[in-house]
Structure formats: C-alpha cells, structure tokens
Write a protein that holds these residues in place. Structure first.
Motif, PDB file in Angstrom:
ATOM      1  N   TRP A 193     -19.441 -26.208 -19.738  1.00 22.36           N
ATOM      2  CA  TRP A 193     -20.390 -26.070 -18.575  1.00 22.36           C
ATOM      3  C   TRP A 193     -19.437 -25.822 -17.301  1.00 22.36           C
ATOM      4  O   TRP A 193     -20.107 -24.903 -16.418  1.00 22.36           O
ATOM      5  CB  TRP A 193     -21.346 -27.204 -18.537  1.00 22.36           C
ATOM      6  CG  TRP A 193     -22.547 -26.949 -19.536  1.00 22.36           C
ATOM      7  CD1 TRP A 193     -22.416 -27.746 -20.742  1.00 22.36           C
ATOM      8  CD2 TRP A 193     -23.566 -26.359 -19.466  1.00 22.36           C
ATOM      9  NE1 TRP A 193     -23.515 -27.366 -21.254  1.00 22.36           N
ATOM     10  CE2 TRP A 193     -24.380 -26.552 -20.550  1.00 22.36           C
ATOM     11  CE3 TRP A 193     -24.153 -25.458 -18.523  1.00 22.36           C
ATOM     12  CZ2 TRP A 193     -25.635 -26.110 -20.745  1.00 22.36           C
ATOM     13  CZ3 TRP A 193     -25.418 -24.776 -19.013  1.00 22.36           C
ATOM     14  CH2 TRP A 193     -26.080 -25.249 -19.879  1.00 22.36           C
ATOM     15  N   GLY A 194     -18.568 -26.514 -16.986  1.00 23.22           N
ATOM     16  CA  GLY A 194     -17.552 -26.252 -16.003  1.00 23.22           C
ATOM     17  C   GLY A 194     -17.194 -24.567 -15.846  1.00 23.22           C
ATOM     18  O   GLY A 194     -17.253 -24.114 -14.873  1.00 23.22           O
ATOM     19  N   ARG A 195     -16.769 -24.255 -17.123  1.00 19.11           N
ATOM     20  CA  ARG A 195     -16.298 -22.856 -17.022  1.00 19.11           C
ATOM     21  C   ARG A 195     -17.357 -21.713 -16.818  1.00 19.11           C
ATOM     22  O   ARG A 195     -17.274 -20.607 -16.307  1.00 19.11           O
ATOM     23  CB  ARG A 195     -15.588 -22.702 -18.406  1.00 19.11           C
ATOM     24  CG  ARG A 195     -14.259 -23.135 -18.450  1.00 19.11           C
ATOM     25  CD  ARG A 195     -13.665 -22.389 -19.925  1.00 19.11           C
ATOM     26  NE  ARG A 195     -13.906 -23.478 -20.803  1.00 19.11           N
ATOM     27  CZ  ARG A 195     -13.254 -24.699 -21.175  1.00 19.11           C
ATOM     28  NH1 ARG A 195     -12.137 -24.794 -20.452  1.00 19.11           N
ATOM     29  NH2 ARG A 195     -13.736 -25.228 -22.208  1.00 19.11           N
ATOM     30  N   TRP A 196     -18.632 -22.162 -17.359  1.00 20.08           N
ATOM     31  CA  TRP A 196     -19.759 -21.322 -17.144  1.00 20.08           C
ATOM     32  C   TRP A 196     -20.205 -21.108 -15.803  1.00 20.08           C
ATOM     33  O   TRP A 196     -20.886 -20.270 -15.238  1.00 20.08           O
ATOM     34  CB  TRP A 196     -20.860 -21.612 -17.988  1.00 20.08           C
ATOM     35  CG  TRP A 196     -20.887 -21.368 -19.512  1.00 20.08           C
ATOM     36  CD1 TRP A 196     -20.878 -21.948 -20.434  1.00 20.08           C
ATOM     37  CD2 TRP A 196     -20.875 -19.934 -19.635  1.00 20.08           C
ATOM     38  NE1 TRP A 196     -20.770 -21.245 -21.527  1.00 20.08           N
ATOM     39  CE2 TRP A 196     -20.813 -20.050 -21.140  1.00 20.08           C
ATOM     40  CE3 TRP A 196     -20.966 -18.570 -19.110  1.00 20.08           C
ATOM     41  CZ2 TRP A 196     -20.885 -18.898 -22.266  1.00 20.08           C
ATOM     42  CZ3 TRP A 196     -20.982 -17.433 -19.932  1.00 20.08           C
ATOM     43  CH2 TRP A 196     -20.906 -17.593 -21.381  1.00 20.08           C
ATOM     44  N   THR A 197     -19.677 -22.247 -14.906  1.00 22.66           N
ATOM     45  CA  THR A 197     -20.206 -22.492 -13.574  1.00 22.66           C
ATOM     46  C   THR A 197     -19.125 -21.221 -12.770  1.00 22.66           C
ATOM     47  O   THR A 197     -19.733 -20.610 -12.073  1.00 22.66           O
ATOM     48  CB  THR A 197     -19.674 -23.881 -12.932  1.00 22.66           C
ATOM     49  OG1 THR A 197     -20.334 -24.930 -13.687  1.00 22.66           O
ATOM     50  CG2 THR A 197     -20.310 -23.616 -11.407  1.00 22.66           C
ATOM     51  N   TRP A 198     -17.989 -21.322 -13.189  1.00 16.90           N
ATOM     52  CA  TRP A 198     -17.236 -20.095 -12.716  1.00 16.90           C
ATOM     53  C   TRP A 198     -17.640 -18.749 -12.798  1.00 16.90           C
ATOM     54  O   TRP A 198     -17.434 -17.926 -12.223  1.00 16.90           O
ATOM     55  CB  TRP A 198     -15.727 -20.128 -13.476  1.00 16.90           C
ATOM     56  CG  TRP A 198     -14.824 -21.681 -13.120  1.00 16.90           C
ATOM     57  CD1 TRP A 198     -15.264 -22.684 -12.285  1.00 16.90           C
ATOM     58  CD2 TRP A 198     -13.773 -21.926 -13.909  1.00 16.90           C
ATOM     59  NE1 TRP A 198     -14.567 -23.833 -12.350  1.00 16.90           N
ATOM     60  CE2 TRP A 198     -13.739 -23.266 -13.580  1.00 16.90           C
ATOM     61  CE3 TRP A 198     -13.168 -21.508 -14.912  1.00 16.90           C
ATOM     62  CZ2 TRP A 198     -12.422 -24.153 -14.049  1.00 16.90           C
ATOM     63  CZ3 TRP A 198     -12.058 -22.326 -15.611  1.00 16.90           C
ATOM     64  CH2 TRP A 198     -11.759 -23.545 -15.159  1.00 16.90           C
ATOM     65  N   ALA A 199     -18.077 -18.473 -14.002  1.00 16.87           N
ATOM     66  CA  ALA A 199     -18.847 -17.247 -14.400  1.00 16.87           C
ATOM     67  C   ALA A 199     -19.876 -16.901 -13.521  1.00 16.87           C
ATOM     68  O   ALA A 199     -20.258 -15.527 -13.456  1.00 16.87           O
ATOM     69  CB  ALA A 199     -19.258 -17.316 -15.817  1.00 16.87           C
ATOM     70  N   SER A 200     -20.507 -17.880 -12.882  1.00 15.89           N
ATOM     71  CA  SER A 200     -21.763 -17.508 -11.916  1.00 15.89           C
ATOM     72  C   SER A 200     -21.124 -16.767 -10.612  1.00 15.89           C
ATOM     73  O   SER A 200     -21.975 -16.011 -10.182  1.00 15.89           O
ATOM     74  CB  SER A 200     -22.196 -18.934 -11.466  1.00 15.89           C
ATOM     75  OG  SER A 200     -21.565 -19.490 -10.680  1.00 15.89           O
ATOM     76  N   LEU A 201     -19.749 -16.807 -10.511  1.00 15.79           N
ATOM     77  CA  LEU A 201     -19.465 -15.996  -9.408  1.00 15.79           C
ATOM     78  C   LEU A 201     -19.604 -14.414  -9.786  1.00 15.79           C
ATOM     79  O   LEU A 201     -19.448 -13.675  -8.724  1.00 15.79           O
ATOM     80  CB  LEU A 201     -17.807 -16.135  -9.208  1.00 15.79           C
ATOM     81  CG  LEU A 201     -17.459 -17.753  -8.470  1.00 15.79           C
ATOM     82  CD1 LEU A 201     -16.264 -17.947  -8.461  1.00 15.79           C
ATOM     83  CD2 LEU A 201     -18.186 -17.335  -6.772  1.00 15.79           C
ATOM     84  N   VAL A 202     -19.592 -14.164 -10.839  1.00 17.10           N
ATOM     85  CA  VAL A 202     -19.742 -12.564 -11.241  1.00 17.10           C
ATOM     86  C   VAL A 202     -20.888 -12.019 -10.407  1.00 17.10           C
ATOM     87  O   VAL A 202     -21.239 -10.891 -10.040  1.00 17.10           O
ATOM     88  CB  VAL A 202     -19.811 -12.449 -12.536  1.00 17.10           C
ATOM     89  CG1 VAL A 202     -20.088 -10.951 -12.967  1.00 17.10           C
ATOM     90  CG2 VAL A 202     -18.557 -12.855 -13.456  1.00 17.10           C
TER      91      VAL A 202
END
Length: 236
Positions: free
Chosen positions: A189-198
């Motif tokens: 979930w932490g990594r998916w949070t980074w993906a939100s920057l897209v």
C-alpha cells in the motif's frame, strides 16, 4: 564589508561550468550505482521467465526502475533550474551539495525496497520515502537561495514562486504520507501511494501553471493602470 558579487561566479565563467559539470557527473554516478542492487540470477533460472523473476530479480528490477526515474527527474529539474541562473553563489553551491548528498543515498535506500528479503517491510518504505522527500526539499532550496541572491535571469513574481513551491512539495508530501500507510496497511500500500503521483503530479503542475498565468495577468493589468511618474523639471 567585502563585495558580495566577488563571491558569485557569472554564467560565462569557467567556475560556473565546472560547478554544473560536477553536479551532472554526480547524478550520472548515482544512476550508475543503482545497478549494483541487481544480482544476476543463477544459470538455472534463465530457462524460464517465471524462474527468472522468481529468483528475486523482479523486485530488484522494480527498485532499479523506480529509482532510475526518480534520479533522472532530479537531474532534469536541476538542469532546468540551473539553465535560468545568471551565476552561482556559495549558497547555491552548498544547497546543491546538500541535495546531492540525498541523491547519492538513493542507491542505498533502493536496496531496501528491491531486496526480496526486505521489500515487504514498512521500514524499507519509510527509509526510501524520507530519502526522496529530503532530496526534493533540498533541491527546492537551491532555487530559493538563487532567488534570494538575485541570480535568476527572468524571475517570476514572488506569489508565483510560492505557487510553484507548493506544487513541488506535493512529491515529498506523498512520499511521507506513504510511511504511516505502509505501517498501517503493509508495504504494498505504501508503494501504491507513490504511484498516485502519476496522477497527482500532472494535476498539481497544471493548477500551478494556471495560477501563475493568473498572477502574471494580474501583475500586467496593475502595471498598465499605474500612472506614469511626472517628469522632473530638470529633465526638460
């Protein structure tokens, strides 16, 4: 009190070129160091894609790809900011060195999110997130110091600078937000949070650009409405 301008290296000087050549070299070195986090699979793992990725290479390639993009974006940002400088000051050099300190740490923090044994730990997410957030903040300080020292070739109004600073801070905000998310819901979930920057990144940039255009239009309108100063008698 000494002449401050003597400590500034103008854009056409050799010292200016040496400084940014050094910065570019460090970014290139940090990119190259990322490859040391990739362990070549055993010969037996090359017989199928599943075995190849299952050897742990999948996480390592993920970490390499993410950090390669991150460092490349840092370099492009530094290049774009520096292209508008009319010179460099000791403050700019120091701020750049601080930013490079965090950039050079990225290959280290990448190991945590790419090693199969640590990739699923919240601490690995936290270390990487703090690393990236600190690098963004330090790089933003480079521009602010250049503005303070009067070394921006075509400065925007200060209100516009504040708008773009808020835009830049969306990246560290998202990375830092991923830390409690990783501890509460897991590293994925932490990594998916980074993906939100897209999504968040482009939207924030468009809002900042639109707000900047509004500010520039408002400044131009104010300037047009300002009455001209009366001519001094001695000038007649």
């Amino acid at each position: 009190m000494g002449d401050v301008s003597r400590t500034h290296y103008r854009r056409e000087s050799v010292e200016f070129a040496r400084a940014f050549t050094f910065f570019d070299a460090v970014y290139a070195f940090a990119l190259t160091l990322l490859v040391v986090n990739i362990d070549p699979p055993d010969a037996s793992d090359w017989w199928s894609l599943g075995a190849w990725l299952g050897s742990g290479l999948g996480w390592q390639l993920f970490g390499f790809a993410v950090s390669f993009v991150v460092i490349a974006v840092f370099w492009r940002t530094n290049h774009r900011i520096g292209s508008g400088f009319t010179g460099v000051s000791p403050g700019i050099l120091t701020a750049n060195l601080v930013a490079l300190f965090f950039v050079v740490l990225i290959p280290f923090s990448t190991q945590g999110i790419s090693d199969p044994g640590t990739a699923d730990t919240p601490l690995a997410i936290a270390v990487y997130a703090v690393n990236i957030a600190a690098a963004v903040i330090a790089q933003s300080a480079v521009f602010l110091i250049a503005r303070r020292d009067g070394l921006i070739g075509a400065p925007l109004p200060r209100r516009a600078d504040r708008v773009h600073l808020v835009d830049a801070m969306t990246t560290p905000a998202v990375f830092l937000a991923s830390i409690p998310i990783a501890y509460a819901f897991g590293a994925d979930w932490g990594r998916w949070t980074w993906a939100s920057l897209v999504v968040i990144g482009p939207v924030s940039a468009r809002i900042a650009d639109a707000r900047t255009r509004e500010i520039l239009r408002a400044e131009a309108t104010t300037a047009d409405r300002t009455p001209a100063a009366p001519e001094h008698p001695s000038a007649r």
